[in-house]
Design a protein around this motif. Structure first.
Motif, mmCIF file in Angstrom:
data_model
loop_
_atom_site.group_PDB
_atom_site.id
_atom_site.type_symbol
_atom_site.label_atom_id
_atom_site.label_comp_id
_atom_site.label_asym_id
_atom_site.label_seq_id
_atom_site.Cartn_x
_atom_site.Cartn_y
_atom_site.Cartn_z
ATOM 1 N N THR A 197 -2.557 13.687 4.071
ATOM 2 C CA THR A 197 -1.980 13.961 2.734
ATOM 3 C C THR A 197 -1.600 12.859 1.968
ATOM 4 O OG1 THR A 197 -1.195 16.221 3.598
ATOM 5 C CG2 THR A 197 -0.112 15.277 1.623
ATOM 6 N N GLU A 198 -0.867 11.713 2.618
ATOM 7 C CA GLU A 198 -0.867 10.539 1.733
ATOM 8 C C GLU A 198 -2.283 10.023 1.240
ATOM 9 O OE1 GLU A 198 3.107 8.706 3.817
ATOM 10 O OE2 GLU A 198 1.332 8.292 4.653
ATOM 11 N N MET A 199 -3.253 10.231 2.459
ATOM 12 C CA MET A 199 -4.749 9.530 1.946
ATOM 13 C C MET A 199 -5.416 10.701 0.691
ATOM 14 S SD MET A 199 -5.290 6.983 3.799
ATOM 15 C CE MET A 199 -6.810 6.805 4.538
ATOM 16 N N VAL A 200 -5.173 11.579 0.600
ATOM 17 C CA VAL A 200 -5.706 12.369 -0.603
ATOM 18 C C VAL A 200 -4.757 12.491 -1.766
ATOM 19 C CG1 VAL A 200 -7.423 13.742 1.184
ATOM 20 C CG2 VAL A 200 -5.166 14.716 0.571
ATOM 21 N N THR A 201 -3.641 12.299 -1.541
ATOM 22 C CA THR A 201 -2.743 12.234 -2.768
ATOM 23 C C THR A 201 -2.290 10.756 -3.469
ATOM 24 O OG1 THR A 201 -0.855 12.646 -1.633
ATOM 25 C CG2 THR A 201 -1.879 14.649 -2.293
ATOM 26 N N GLY A 202 -2.219 9.914 -2.301
ATOM 27 C CA GLY A 202 -1.859 8.645 -2.758
ATOM 28 C C GLY A 202 -0.250 8.513 -2.907
ATOM 29 N N ILE A 203 0.289 9.536 -2.213
ATOM 30 C CA ILE A 203 1.783 9.381 -2.242
ATOM 31 C C ILE A 203 2.499 9.081 -0.808
ATOM 32 C CG2 ILE A 203 3.932 11.072 -2.552
ATOM 33 C CD1 ILE A 203 2.447 12.491 -4.677
ATOM 34 N N ASP A 204 3.288 8.130 -0.720
ATOM 35 C CA ASP A 204 3.882 7.666 0.353
ATOM 36 C C ASP A 204 5.051 8.880 0.679
ATOM 37 O OD1 ASP A 204 5.483 6.644 2.289
ATOM 38 O OD2 ASP A 204 5.034 4.840 1.847
ATOM 39 N N ILE A 205 4.906 9.626 1.597
ATOM 40 C CA ILE A 205 5.718 10.775 2.022
ATOM 41 C C ILE A 205 7.104 10.275 2.562
ATOM 42 C CG2 ILE A 205 6.059 12.741 3.322
ATOM 43 C CD1 ILE A 205 3.116 13.548 2.831
ATOM 44 N N VAL A 206 7.017 9.150 3.463
ATOM 45 C CA VAL A 206 8.200 8.813 3.802
ATOM 46 C C VAL A 206 9.075 7.988 2.765
ATOM 47 C CG1 VAL A 206 9.265 6.884 5.593
ATOM 48 C CG2 VAL A 206 7.188 8.416 6.412
ATOM 49 N N ARG A 207 8.203 7.414 1.821
ATOM 50 C CA ARG A 207 9.258 6.740 0.868
ATOM 51 C C ARG A 207 9.885 7.764 0.052
ATOM 52 N NH1 ARG A 207 5.389 3.447 -2.710
ATOM 53 N NH2 ARG A 207 4.847 5.495 -3.812
ATOM 54 N N GLU A 208 9.344 8.824 -0.371
ATOM 55 C CA GLU A 208 9.802 9.911 -1.071
ATOM 56 C C GLU A 208 10.812 10.520 -0.378
ATOM 57 O OE1 GLU A 208 9.204 10.281 -4.312
ATOM 58 O OE2 GLU A 208 7.674 8.499 -3.706
ATOM 59 N N GLN A 209 10.833 10.463 1.018
ATOM 60 C CA GLN A 209 11.850 11.065 1.925
ATOM 61 C C GLN A 209 13.179 10.176 1.778
ATOM 62 O OE1 GLN A 209 10.832 11.120 5.945
ATOM 63 N NE2 GLN A 209 11.943 13.172 6.408
ATOM 64 N N VAL A 210 12.899 9.013 1.789
ATOM 65 C CA VAL A 210 13.989 8.159 1.772
ATOM 66 C C VAL A 210 14.784 7.951 0.516
ATOM 67 C CG1 VAL A 210 14.613 5.633 2.100
ATOM 68 C CG2 VAL A 210 13.004 6.501 3.670
ATOM 69 N N LYS A 211 14.101 7.933 -0.503
ATOM 70 C CA LYS A 211 14.475 8.171 -1.814
ATOM 71 C C LYS A 211 15.204 9.180 -2.210
ATOM 72 C CE LYS A 211 11.628 6.596 -5.115
ATOM 73 N NZ LYS A 211 10.434 6.177 -6.065
ATOM 74 N N ILE A 212 14.706 10.252 -1.704
ATOM 75 C CA ILE A 212 15.447 11.744 -1.924
ATOM 76 C C ILE A 212 16.843 11.635 -1.142
ATOM 77 C CG2 ILE A 212 15.586 14.271 -1.327
ATOM 78 C CD1 ILE A 212 12.470 13.958 -1.831
ATOM 79 N N ALA A 213 16.589 10.973 0.044
ATOM 80 C CA ALA A 213 18.065 11.029 0.874
ATOM 81 C C ALA A 213 19.154 10.092 0.139
ATOM 82 C CB ALA A 213 17.858 10.556 2.186
ATOM 83 N N ALA A 214 18.512 9.088 -0.679
ATOM 84 C CA ALA A 214 19.448 8.270 -1.523
ATOM 85 C C ALA A 214 19.695 8.658 -2.637
ATOM 86 C CB ALA A 214 18.294 6.792 -1.399
#
Length: 586
Positions: A300-317
């Motif tokens: 999913t990261e490869m076809v969307t260009g979105i770092d899912i783990v980064r978004e996960q960490v930012k949401i938690a913050a």
């Protein structure tokens, strides 16, 4: 943003999370078991803390010790990765009680979706279609049989209520198989999820396994990142994943995305998560929700260009989502192959060992998520995954060609892996036509064609041995905290002697059932969960002799020939090593 995060996991996912943390300017803290002292994920982190002995129950599943390590390190948050404690509501609450942020969903959401029966009931109430079956736990085999006769019919899937990742999943094609399926699902549910309750649903014979990735923040924003197809599986555990799904058209894609976001809103979800479902004959059914980052998030990261783990960490913050649904675009096609230490020719038997020569593929749009290196020990205590190989290209055909090229470049010596299996499967017409490939994976004759040569060795030459270096790095522990030190001097062994070279390992040759005629030897090291026969019993070829758990998988050991069990060398609860005699059948 956090200053320091503890990663409560090991292997490739721990390294994956640490890479994103580094990019965010966050200090990584590792935890490890005794056998993992020198593992790559441990050395990569700025700090590392010992949890305990090798078994996961004494280390990576020790909530108290992980919380204690986070406190010692001064970590403000804990990322659980996937597996182990990633979907454990008690762990999420323990983090909250300790004033530590859990990088994942709220504990209530984990509770709601962690129990598959509760999740099915919630989804049905929210108008999300579910696979026909029960929404309440089934207490006994007799109750299960009655329910099946009255409303479901065979074949059925018997599933652990707290299961996931293929654990606690059994299929009963008929009434004769129900008791064994029920007991197996309950046993794995208790072992891996501390919950022996099971439920029953209709087993769809050849569905596509299609899931949708979602992201949700604390402000109520929920988006999906399109779907993934994970239909190529063995023992209901995924082997190859791709995005977009080859059998999903734009209309179905919109429908699946809508189901995913509705399911997340129904439980007040926050963080990254996955709604898994089954697609058959144009119908899409909710299967379960995984309240964590998935192994296959990479495609999913490869076809969307979105770092899912980064978004996960930012949401938690506490940060809101950085993307609206309209800003998420699907480009090209990505494929992921799981590089497991398994022998496909032996029904995907686990193949632990020490990695020899190790060289990862490279080139445009090739990604390797790995926690391995030369000298890395693939332990029978943990999951058999060594790495994940992910590629991207403009369409499925081009992506397949790129994957085949990358697989051909991947060198992993001295350990049997699924690389030959992936190369063979991706070259078939079934894969080309976008089929589920279940016929191939169930074809034992086809799998046996992938057998490794008896004397195969992929390791490098002796001149590459680490013992020849005069400058060496060591790891030392002080009060349970790991430090690295460098020692410069002669390459000496114990008591000042030159280090002895290990003799090459000789594989035990086997014929028929392994060993001497009539002797059934264990192909793996593990724990004997069940013995299905007694000494003196008459058995048919292919009959179940015992079940051995190794590398988080239950492996059925069957009779190589018809005859009488003259000797039985295993007992329930005992251990067995590779090459040990399980039984003598004559």
């Amino acid at each position: 943003m956090f200053d320091k995060v503890l990663v409560a996991n090991r292997g490739e996912i721990a390294v994956r999370v640490m890479r994103t943390l580094e990019e965010l300017g966050v200090v990584s803290v590792a935890v490890y078991s005794e056998p993992d002292r020198d593992a790559p994920h441990v050395r990569r982190a700025e700090e590392a803390y010992l949890l305990g002995p090798g078994p996961a129950a004494e280390s990576y599943l020790r909530i108290d010790r992980i919380i204690e390590a986070a406190g010692e390190a001064g970590a403000e948050a804990i990322h659980p990765g996937y597996g182990f404690l990633a979907e454990n509501a008690a762990f999420a609450r323990a983090c909250e009680d300790a004033g530590i942020v859990f990088i994942g969903p709220p504990a209530d959401a984990i509770d709601a979706m962690g129990s598959k029966t509760k999740a099915r009931e919630l989804m049905r109430g929210a108008g999300v279609p579910i696979v026909p079956g029960t929404t309440d736990p089934v207490e006994t085999v007799e109750d299960a049989g009655q329910l099946i006769d009255e409303s479901i019919g065979y074949p059925v899937a018997v599933k652990a209520a707290g299961g996931g990742g293929g654990k606690g999943f059994r299929v009963a094609e008929s009434e004769d198989e129900l008791e064994e399926a029920f007991d197996g699902a309950a046993r794995e549910g208790e072992k891996f999820f501390s919950d022996a309750t099971v439920y029953i649903e209709r087993y769809l014979p050849d569905p596509r396994h299609v899931e949708v990735q979602i992201l949700a923040d604390a402000e109520g924003n929920v988006i999906h990142l399109f779907e993934r197809d994970c239909s190529v599986q063995r023992r209901h555990q995924k082997l190859i994943e791709e995005s977009p799904a080859p059998a999903v058209d734009p209309e179905m894609r919109e429908r699946i995305g809508q189901i995913g976001t509705e399911a997340a809103r129904a439980v007040g979800y926050r963080s990254a998560g996955t709604i898994e479902g089954l697609l058959q004959d144009g119908e899409y059914f909710f299967l379960e929700m995984n309240t964590r980052v998935q192994v296959e998030h990479c495609v999913t990261e490869m076809v969307t260009g979105i770092d899912i783990v980064r978004e996960q960490v930012k949401i938690a913050a506490g940060e809101p989502l950085a993307y609206s649904q309209e800003e998420v675009l699907l480009r090209g096609h990505a494929i992921e192959c799981r590089i497991n230490a398994e022998d496909a020719s032996k029904n995907f038997a686990p193949a632990p060992g020490t990695v020899g020569r190790y060289r990862e593929p490279a080139g445009p749009f090739v990604r390797v998520d790995s926690g391995a290196e030369e000298g890395y020990e693939v332990l029978p205590l943990y999951d058999p995954m060594i790495a994940k190989l992910i590629v991207w290209d403009v369409d499925r055909e081009a992506s397949t060609r790129r994957m085949l090229r990358a697989l051909g470049e991947y060198e992993i010596g001295d350990v049997k892996t699924l690389i030959p299996f992936h190369r063979a499967l991706l070259a078939t017409d079934q894969w080309k036509n976008g089929e589920t490939c279940r016929d191939l994976i169930a074809d034992t004759a086809w799998l046996k064609e992938l057998a490794f040569a008896p004397a195969e060795s992929g390791g490098g030459g002796e001149g590459d041995s680490a013992e020849e270096k005069v400058e060496r790095d060591y790891a030392v522990e002080v009060s349970g905290r790991r430090f690295e030190v460098k020692v410069i001097g002669a390459a000496l062994g114990p008591n000042g002697a030159a280090p002895a070279r290990k003799a090459p390992r000789r594989e035990r040759k086997s014929g028929g059932g392994g060993g001497a005629p009539g002797e059934l030897v264990s192909p793996i090291q593990g724990t004997v969960l069940r013995v299905a026969v007694e000494q003196g019993a008459e058995v048919e070829q292919g009959a179940l002799i015992c079940v051995v758990e190794a590398m988080k998988m239950e492996n059925e050991i069957t009779a190589p020939t018809t005859g009488t069990v003259e000797e039985l060398g295993v007992s329930e609860g005992g251990s067995v090593a590779t090459g040990d005699t399980i039984a003598v059948i004559k």
